[in-house]
Scaffold this motif. Sequence first.
Motif, PDB file in Angstrom:
ATOM      1  N   MET A   1      75.809   2.191  22.288  1.00 20.11           N
ATOM      2  CA  MET A   1      75.453   1.461  23.506  1.00 20.11           C
ATOM      3  C   MET A   1      76.555   1.561  24.562  1.00 20.11           C
ATOM      4  O   MET A   1      76.299   1.350  25.754  1.00 20.11           O
ATOM      5  N   LEU A   2      77.777   1.868  24.149  1.00 16.62           N
ATOM      6  CA  LEU A   2      78.856   2.026  25.127  1.00 16.62           C
ATOM      7  C   LEU A   2      78.660   3.265  25.988  1.00 16.62           C
ATOM      8  O   LEU A   2      79.343   3.428  27.004  1.00 16.62           O
ATOM      9  N   ASN A   3      77.729   4.132  25.602  1.00 17.88           N
ATOM     10  CA  ASN A   3      77.402   5.280  26.447  1.00 17.88           C
ATOM     11  C   ASN A   3      76.511   4.895  27.616  1.00 17.88           C
ATOM     12  O   ASN A   3      76.212   5.729  28.469  1.00 17.88           O
TER      13      ASN A   3
ATOM     14  N   LEU B   1      67.703  -0.923  20.463  1.00 12.43           N
ATOM     15  CA  LEU B   1      68.783  -1.693  21.067  1.00 12.43           C
ATOM     16  C   LEU B   1      68.695  -1.669  22.587  1.00 12.43           C
ATOM     17  O   LEU B   1      68.291  -0.663  23.192  1.00 12.43           O
ATOM     18  N   ASN B   2      69.091  -2.773  23.171  1.00 12.63           N
ATOM     19  CA  ASN B   2      69.177  -2.883  24.622  1.00 12.63           C
ATOM     20  C   ASN B   2      70.180  -3.995  24.928  1.00 12.63           C
ATOM     21  O   ASN B   2      70.528  -4.790  24.048  1.00 12.63           O
TER      22      ASN B   2
ATOM     23  N   SER C   1      78.373  -9.413  29.531  1.00 16.19           N
ATOM     24  CA  SER C   1      79.056  -9.969  28.369  1.00 16.19           C
ATOM     25  C   SER C   1      78.985  -9.036  27.165  1.00 16.19           C
ATOM     26  O   SER C   1      79.341  -9.441  26.058  1.00 16.19           O
ATOM     27  N   CYS C   2      78.523  -7.831  27.385  1.00 17.53           N
ATOM     28  CA  CYS C   2      78.365  -6.825  26.333  1.00 17.53           C
ATOM     29  C   CYS C   2      77.566  -7.395  25.162  1.00 17.53           C
ATOM     30  O   CYS C   2      77.919  -7.212  23.999  1.00 17.53           O
ATOM     31  N   ARG C   3      76.496  -8.109  25.509  1.00 13.55           N
ATOM     32  CA  ARG C   3      75.637  -8.689  24.488  1.00 13.55           C
ATOM     33  C   ARG C   3      74.394  -7.828  24.328  1.00 13.55           C
ATOM     34  O   ARG C   3      73.764  -7.438  25.322  1.00 13.55           O
ATOM     35  N   MET C   4      74.070  -7.538  23.083  1.00 13.69           N
ATOM     36  CA  MET C   4      73.006  -6.599  22.761  1.00 13.69           C
ATOM     37  C   MET C   4      71.943  -7.285  21.915  1.00 13.69           C
ATOM     38  O   MET C   4      72.226  -8.222  21.175  1.00 13.69           O
ATOM     39  N   THR C   5      70.726  -6.748  22.008  1.00 11.79           N
ATOM     40  CA  THR C   5      69.657  -7.167  21.128  1.00 11.79           C
ATOM     41  C   THR C   5      69.008  -5.943  20.524  1.00 11.79           C
ATOM     42  O   THR C   5      69.032  -4.849  21.103  1.00 11.79           O
ATOM     43  N   GLY C   6      68.453  -6.104  19.342  1.00 17.03           N
ATOM     44  CA  GLY C   6      67.814  -4.984  18.658  1.00 17.03           C
ATOM     45  C   GLY C   6      67.176  -5.468  17.371  1.00 17.03           C
ATOM     46  O   GLY C   6      67.176  -6.660  17.056  1.00 17.03           O
TER      47      GLY C   6
ATOM     48  N   VAL D   1      61.639  -7.407   8.838  1.00 19.51           N
ATOM     49  CA  VAL D   1      62.280  -7.006  10.090  1.00 19.51           C
ATOM     50  C   VAL D   1      62.790  -8.235  10.835  1.00 19.51           C
ATOM     51  O   VAL D   1      62.085  -9.243  10.978  1.00 19.51           O
ATOM     52  N   MET D   2      64.024  -8.151  11.297  1.00 21.09           N
ATOM     53  CA  MET D   2      64.659  -9.248  12.039  1.00 21.09           C
ATOM     54  C   MET D   2      65.177  -8.721  13.379  1.00 21.09           C
ATOM     55  O   MET D   2      65.528  -7.548  13.502  1.00 21.09           O
ATOM     56  N   ARG D   3      65.224  -9.604  14.365  1.00 22.38           N
ATOM     57  CA  ARG D   3      65.846  -9.270  15.651  1.00 22.38           C
ATOM     58  C   ARG D   3      67.195  -9.974  15.748  1.00 22.38           C
ATOM     59  O   ARG D   3      67.332 -11.127  15.343  1.00 22.38           O
ATOM     60  N   PHE D   4      68.187  -9.250  16.260  1.00 26.88           N
ATOM     61  CA  PHE D   4      69.502  -9.864  16.475  1.00 26.88           C
ATOM     62  C   PHE D   4      69.814  -9.919  17.963  1.00 26.88           C
ATOM     63  O   PHE D   4      69.229  -9.186  18.772  1.00 26.88           O
ATOM     64  N   ASP D   5      70.723 -10.771  18.324  1.00 28.97           N
ATOM     65  CA  ASP D   5      71.244 -10.851  19.688  1.00 28.97           C
ATOM     66  C   ASP D   5      72.713 -11.231  19.558  1.00 28.97           C
ATOM     67  O   ASP D   5      73.039 -12.361  19.198  1.00 28.97           O
ATOM     68  N   GLU D   6      73.590 -10.272  19.838  1.00 30.78           N
ATOM     69  CA  GLU D   6      75.013 -10.463  19.572  1.00 30.78           C
ATOM     70  C   GLU D   6      75.876  -9.778  20.616  1.00 30.78           C
ATOM     71  O   GLU D   6      75.497  -8.750  21.179  1.00 30.78           O
TER      72      GLU D   6
END
Length: 437
Positions: free
Chosen positions: A233-235, A352-353, A359-364, A384-389
């Motif tokens: 994601m840093l790309n 991922l998005n 805040s460099c917070r991602m979900t996927g 299947v789970m979704r994260f947000d971190e």
Amino acid sequence: MQHWFYTLADEITARLRGDEQFTCWLSAEASDFVRFNRGLIRQSGHVQQRYLTLKLISGQRQAQGELTLSGARDEDTALVARLIDTLRTQLPDLPDDPYLLVSTEVQSSERIVASALPPTQDIVDEVLSVAAGHDFVGILASGPVYRGFANSLGQRNWHEVASFNLDWSLYHAADKAVKSGYAGFRWDGAAFRDKFAEAARQLVLLQRPAVSIAPGPSRVFLTPTALAEIIGMLNWGGVSEKSLRTKQSSLRRMRDEGLTLNNGVSLFENTADGLAPSFQAEGFIKPPRVNLIERGQLVGSLISPRTAREYGLVTNGDESLASIEVAAGTLPQAEALSALDTGVWISNLWYLNYSDRASCRMTGMTRFASFRVENGEIVAPLNVMRFDESLYRMLGDNLMALTRERELLIDGMSYGQRGTDSALLPGALVEDFRFVL
């Protein structure tokens, strides 16, 4: 291939007029592809292709075109001649490009790594033997990739490296499968059999009834494959100097506010040991290694020629990672399950998005074989789970350990052409990882 490309570059040079300059970029390959389904070969083939991108420059004006070439000198020369004429007619109508930066220092280079790969048939025979009796699904890409650069100043650069990438899954039923992969520059049958055996063990576990856990924080172990999705994601402008300057980078707060990651995290662009070439499409040479994050602190960025021209900097690469390296930690991979104790083993992530780029917070989503772990033992597959971190939590305060062993991952992209991106990554043990659904 190299001699053909250099001869073609000489032909282009001979056709220039007045103050015209050119740069050209070659992207080519000679690849074997084998597709597997249900443990059998479903499709096989060999692809040889050559793509040439030619840029004609006059003053601060530039025009660009792309050709698919055959390798036949007379035919290719005629195609290139017509393209030059077309670009020449376009130049007078184009505006000056204020950020055009042309490399005027001739820095020729050559990197040819002799293939250490066995015949593709031998690889396929071993895969079929090991996969017998399983619903093995995947694709093998094997062979050399070529990249070349030439310009009117006489600079010539050549990159030729052979690699393989076996991207595969063991399928169970419905949406349940164990995804794995094996890639590198040398085929090691024992290493592949070890990977397959581990996937087969997970396949047995995947047949247990799946469980769900309540949303909220959990301790997790991210395999190198899962961590690759997060680092990738840093790309999206994360390590781009242009994005940092324009406040669009997801790592902006590291530069502007002094935010840091865990001091065990170091991130590099390691061109010297990667699959990608050491030169750019504009002819600038990349440093063998660019330090981006050292012991949790942002210390560098990737600077393209255009950004260098705009801000008076020195270019050091394109503004996205092509040869990722994350430094190893101290946790032995064999002890990862016991260190996780009770939590979630995440084999893969996808979709991922950014949920909050600043805040460099991602979900996927979790994908394929992710498991519920209790007391250091896998007890059931996880629905299947979704994260947000936030990266600042995952690889910051909440990072417990990185593994001592790292895995080389090679880009499996083959749409149009094989990719040359690679990543050398550890696994990561993270506490209080936030699942939201």
